[in-house]
Motif scaffolding. Structure first.
Motif, mmCIF file in Angstrom:
data_model
loop_
_atom_site.group_PDB
_atom_site.id
_atom_site.type_symbol
_atom_site.label_atom_id
_atom_site.label_comp_id
_atom_site.label_asym_id
_atom_site.label_seq_id
_atom_site.Cartn_x
_atom_site.Cartn_y
_atom_site.Cartn_z
ATOM 1 N N TRP A 41 -90.002 -27.586 -28.535
ATOM 2 C CA TRP A 41 -90.944 -26.540 -28.943
ATOM 3 C C TRP A 41 -90.557 -25.167 -28.395
ATOM 4 O O TRP A 41 -90.719 -24.159 -29.078
ATOM 5 N N PHE A 42 -89.979 -25.098 -27.173
ATOM 6 C CA PHE A 42 -89.624 -23.813 -26.574
ATOM 7 C C PHE A 42 -88.467 -23.152 -27.321
ATOM 8 O O PHE A 42 -88.515 -21.964 -27.656
ATOM 9 N N ALA A 43 -87.426 -23.926 -27.594
ATOM 10 C CA ALA A 43 -86.267 -23.385 -28.313
ATOM 11 C C ALA A 43 -86.645 -22.997 -29.741
ATOM 12 O O ALA A 43 -86.171 -21.985 -30.265
ATOM 13 N N ARG A 44 -87.506 -23.793 -30.376
ATOM 14 C CA ARG A 44 -87.952 -23.465 -31.725
ATOM 15 C C ARG A 44 -88.760 -22.165 -31.737
ATOM 16 O O ARG A 44 -88.597 -21.325 -32.616
ATOM 17 N N LEU A 45 -89.608 -21.983 -30.734
ATOM 18 C CA LEU A 45 -90.414 -20.767 -30.636
ATOM 19 C C LEU A 45 -89.524 -19.533 -30.482
ATOM 20 O O LEU A 45 -89.732 -18.518 -31.158
ATOM 21 N N ILE A 46 -88.512 -19.623 -29.624
ATOM 22 C CA ILE A 46 -87.608 -18.491 -29.423
ATOM 23 C C ILE A 46 -86.762 -18.239 -30.672
ATOM 24 O O ILE A 46 -86.539 -17.085 -31.057
ATOM 25 N N THR A 47 -86.323 -19.295 -31.341
ATOM 26 C CA THR A 47 -85.547 -19.129 -32.574
ATOM 27 C C THR A 47 -86.378 -18.457 -33.653
ATOM 28 O O THR A 47 -85.880 -17.594 -34.385
ATOM 29 N N ILE A 48 -87.637 -18.822 -33.769
ATOM 30 C CA ILE A 48 -88.525 -18.176 -34.751
ATOM 31 C C ILE A 48 -88.762 -16.722 -34.365
ATOM 32 O O ILE A 48 -88.789 -15.839 -35.233
ATOM 33 N N LEU A 49 -88.898 -16.436 -33.069
ATOM 34 C CA LEU A 49 -89.064 -15.064 -32.618
ATOM 35 C C LEU A 49 -87.824 -14.224 -32.945
ATOM 36 O O LEU A 49 -87.939 -13.075 -33.400
ATOM 37 N N ILE A 50 -86.640 -14.782 -32.754
ATOM 38 C CA ILE A 50 -85.394 -14.093 -33.121
ATOM 39 C C ILE A 50 -85.373 -13.838 -34.621
ATOM 40 O O ILE A 50 -85.000 -12.745 -35.075
ATOM 41 N N LEU A 51 -85.767 -14.835 -35.406
ATOM 42 C CA LEU A 51 -85.818 -14.687 -36.859
ATOM 43 C C LEU A 51 -86.746 -13.545 -37.260
ATOM 44 O O LEU A 51 -86.409 -12.734 -38.120
ATOM 45 N N ILE A 52 -87.899 -13.456 -36.633
ATOM 46 C CA ILE A 52 -88.858 -12.394 -36.950
ATOM 47 C C ILE A 52 -88.299 -11.027 -36.549
ATOM 48 O O ILE A 52 -88.466 -10.045 -37.276
ATOM 49 N N LEU A 53 -87.602 -10.954 -35.414
ATOM 50 C CA LEU A 53 -87.054 -9.674 -34.953
ATOM 51 C C LEU A 53 -85.852 -9.205 -35.770
ATOM 52 O O LEU A 53 -85.514 -8.024 -35.754
ATOM 53 N N LYS A 54 -85.192 -10.129 -36.474
ATOM 54 C CA LYS A 54 -84.031 -9.742 -37.274
ATOM 55 C C LYS A 54 -84.407 -8.828 -38.443
ATOM 56 O O LYS A 54 -83.607 -7.971 -38.823
ATOM 57 N N THR A 66 -80.272 -10.352 -28.105
ATOM 58 C CA THR A 66 -79.149 -10.950 -27.383
ATOM 59 C C THR A 66 -79.650 -11.803 -26.227
ATOM 60 O O THR A 66 -79.183 -12.935 -26.026
ATOM 61 N N ALA A 67 -80.608 -11.292 -25.485
ATOM 62 C CA ALA A 67 -81.164 -12.055 -24.358
ATOM 63 C C ALA A 67 -81.873 -13.319 -24.846
ATOM 64 O O ALA A 67 -81.709 -14.391 -24.259
ATOM 65 N N LEU A 68 -82.635 -13.196 -25.932
ATOM 66 C CA LEU A 68 -83.327 -14.377 -26.459
ATOM 67 C C LEU A 68 -82.348 -15.430 -26.975
ATOM 68 O O LEU A 68 -82.549 -16.629 -26.762
ATOM 69 N N SER A 69 -81.289 -14.999 -27.647
ATOM 70 C CA SER A 69 -80.321 -15.976 -28.135
ATOM 71 C C SER A 69 -79.525 -16.592 -26.987
ATOM 72 O O SER A 69 -79.088 -17.733 -27.079
ATOM 73 N N PHE A 70 -79.361 -15.855 -25.890
ATOM 74 C CA PHE A 70 -78.713 -16.436 -24.712
ATOM 75 C C PHE A 70 -79.613 -17.472 -24.048
ATOM 76 O O PHE A 70 -79.128 -18.495 -23.555
ATOM 77 N N ILE A 71 -80.912 -17.229 -24.059
ATOM 78 C CA ILE A 71 -81.860 -18.173 -23.463
ATOM 79 C C ILE A 71 -81.837 -19.510 -24.195
ATOM 80 O O ILE A 71 -81.989 -20.567 -23.583
ATOM 81 N N THR A 72 -81.612 -19.487 -25.501
ATOM 82 C CA THR A 72 -81.610 -20.733 -26.280
ATOM 83 C C THR A 72 -80.299 -21.501 -26.173
ATOM 84 O O THR A 72 -80.179 -22.588 -26.745
#
Length: 177
Positions: free
Chosen positions: A78-91, A18-24
């Motif tokens: 690059w920052f938003a893409r990195l966080i989106t990929i991290l969210i994808l991995i955590l899902k 939730t925090a990571l998706s809010f950051i993006t």
């Protein structure tokens, strides 16, 4: 693998996502992640919400595919893409931990909530007019034969007293003089 998944804390996983998706949020990012994880926070705090937990599990699993499609179709910094990929991995571990939690609570996944071929299952509402499988509160179901009853006796209509004409015109009893 099963021991690793069982050792994960579902509430912390959902809170981090939730925090990571809010950051993006300020950048071009999938807009569906934040509401899904907010719903996940509700699900992790509710002890009796089996249906909500199932819904969250399936939404998170389906959003894995949506994330892959979204990443291939959209441009990000690059920052938003990195966080989106991290969210994808955590899902993936989030979905697996919720599947395990649902299994421990006795939930069944056969037929996605339908018991085999039984689509009549437990309903929350019924259609008016008796279009359900059982008649309720005076409604007749579709399968029951039509029952004809005697019509009610006619109700006599009240009579309105005739008024005398005033100035050659008939006055209405509702007209103020």
């Amino acid at each position: 693998m099963a021991d690793f998944v069982q050792s994960l804390d579902t509430s912390k996983l959902v809170l981090v996502e939730t925090a990571l998706s809010f950051i993006t949020a300020p950048w071009n990012a999938p807009t569906y992640n934040f509401p899904i994880f907010l719903f996940g926070i509700y699900v992790t705090e509710s002890q009796e919400a089996i249906q909500s937990m199932k819904a969250f599990t399936f939404m998170t699993g389906a959003s894995l595919l949506f994330d892959i499609i979204w990443l291939s179709q959209n441009e990000q910094n690059w920052f938003a893409r990195l966080i989106t990929i991290l969210i994808l991995i955590l899902k993936l571990p989030t979905t697996l931990t919720f599947f395990v939690a649902l299994r421990q609570r006795g939930a069944q996944f056969s037929g996605l909530g339908f018991r085999g071929n039984d689509l009549n299952g437990a309903t929350v509402w019924s259609m008016p007019g008796g279009f359900t499988s059982s008649a309720r509160e005076g409604y007749q179901s579709v399968e029951e034969p039509v029952q004809v009853s005697a019509p009610p006796p006619p109700v006599p209509k009240p009579t309105v007293p005739q008024s005398t004409p005033v100035g050659g015109l008939a006055a209405s009893p509702y007209q103020a003089v």
